[in-house]
Scaffold this active site. Structure first.
Site: not given
Ligand SMILES: *Cc1c(COP(=O)(O)O)cnc(C)c1O
Length: 382
Positions: A152, A327
């Site tokens: 991410n 973040c």
């Molecule tokens: C956004 C994200 C999460 C968390 O997901 P939510 O649906 O907001 O709880 C977990 N892992 C990765 C890689 C993400 O990008």
């Protein structure tokens, strides 16, 4: 120009088609999907089962193996803690990677407090793990291997197919957090060889608060202790009244992603490359964080030498991007992912994460290139 949104790793805007699919389930179709005695319940149930097929079909899964959750955080917790709580054969070892999302790392930390051993694999300067290190780490004691499909922050995609083979050879389960990758690149549960896969609707132009965990049907079955006990919804894995509008939106988002992925990913990758080329053409001392080849099409993460991170982000007032400072918390700690690549704190803070997406245009990319060019040149002189 209004603020330009290039932070799709944090969340994506809801696609208008997804909103249209959801709206009736906030009004006339308000039934509880577990109400068995009347048509309100049946309509809700039917919509949920359709969404289960849409989500399953995006990742090549049988629809019965999809469990709806509140998002990828819950799916990761359910996968990791759920498998650990029913740990077969006394296996008490987990293998993961130091660049995982907090929603994987924090459950692992919690399991360490409960007596599990966790190996956090290191990554190289490109953000890639070493398959030999995986081979060494996974043993007969290993219960679970958890490696995300697409990062991410830096967009890096690890070689999941090979990692899955290594896990299987030791009879360890293989989980992947595909919150970023699913809907953007092909994520077929059989091709990847995953036993558990976490998904999030709001990272693929669906609503926030909806997600899923894929759990492979095996024999013997994967034992997964639920996090929530209650009415026995979702085959007992996840009690609680289903978020019908959210699930319907997730289904619609998954169907759109499946049908448009090939075209859209090529377009988004071209925008990303235009951004990268523009920045490099205009500025010296700009480098990519993470591999530029094994990378999600929507991601660019660059470090910019010779500028203070706080001044840089202050000046980028009309561009919504993320900094290399974590973040997730209120503190401006440099991100654990950028640190794992070997960046010092100043370069991590002067790193910009761009998340492009379905609704970005070439004009926006060109504006962002010129804006960043101006800001960096000004800060370097000043
Ligand atoms: C956004 C994200 C999460 C968390 O997901 P939510 O649906 O907001 O709880 C977990 N892992 C990765 C890689 C993400 O990008």
């Amino acid at each position: 120009m209004p603020p330009i949104y290039m932070d799709s790793h944090a969340t994506t805007p809801l696609d208008g088609r997804v909103l249209d699919a959801m709206l009736p389930f906030f009004s006339e179709q308000f039934g509880n999907a577990s109400s068995r005695n009347h048509s309100f319940g049946w309509a809700a149930k039917k919509a949920v089962e359709r969404a289960r097929e849409q989500v399953g079909s995006l990742v090549g899964a049988r629809f019965r193996d999809i469990i709806f959750t509140s998002g990828a955080t819950e799916s990761n917790n359910l996968a990791i803690k759920g498998v650990a709580a029913s740990a077969a054969h006394g296996r008490k070892h987990i293998v993961t990677v130091c660049t995982e999302h907090r929603a994987v790392l924090d459950p692992c930390r919690e399991l360490e407090r409960q007596g599990f051993d966790v190996t956090y694999l290191a990554v190289d300067a490109e953000g890639m793990i070493d398959l030999d290190a995986v081979r060494e780490a996974v043993t007969e004691r290993t219960l679970l291997v958890s490696v995300m499909a697409g990062n991410n922050e830096i967009g890096v995609m690890q070689p999941l197919v090979e990692i899955g083979r290594i896990a299987r050879r030791r009879d360890a389960l293989f989980h992947s957090d595909a919150a970023q990758a699913a809907g953007s690149v092909e994520c077929d549960v059989d091709e990847l060889g995953v036993d558990l896969l976490s998904l999030s609707a709001h990272k693929m132009y669906g609503p926030k608060g909806a997600g899923a965990l894929y759990v492979r049907k095996k024999s013997p079955a994967i034992r997964l202790e639920p996090l929530l006990h209650g009415g026995g919804h979702e085959r007992g894995y996840r009690s609680g009244t289903l978020n019908v509008p959210g699930i319907v939106g997730f289904g619609a988002a998954a169907e759109i992603a499946a049908s448009e992925m090939a075209k859209e990913s090529a377009r988004v990758a071209a925008l990303r490359n235009r951004l990268w080329d523009g920045l490099r053409r205009n500025l010296d001392g700009v480098d990519a964080n993470g591999s530029m080849t094994a990378r999600l099409p929507q991601n660019l993460n660059v470090r910019i030498e010779g500028v203070p991170g706080d001044a840089l982000f202050m000046a980028l007032d009309d561009v919504a991007v993320s900094s290399g400072a974590a973040c997730t918390t209120a503190t401006a700690e440099p991100s654990h992912v950028l640190r794992a690549l070997g960046l010092n704190d100043d370069l991590a803070r002067a790193s910009i994460r761009f998340g492009l997406g379905r609704f970005n245009t070439e004009q926006e990319v060109d504006y962002v290139v010129s804006k960043i060019t101006d800001v960096v040149k000004r800060l370097r002189i000043g």
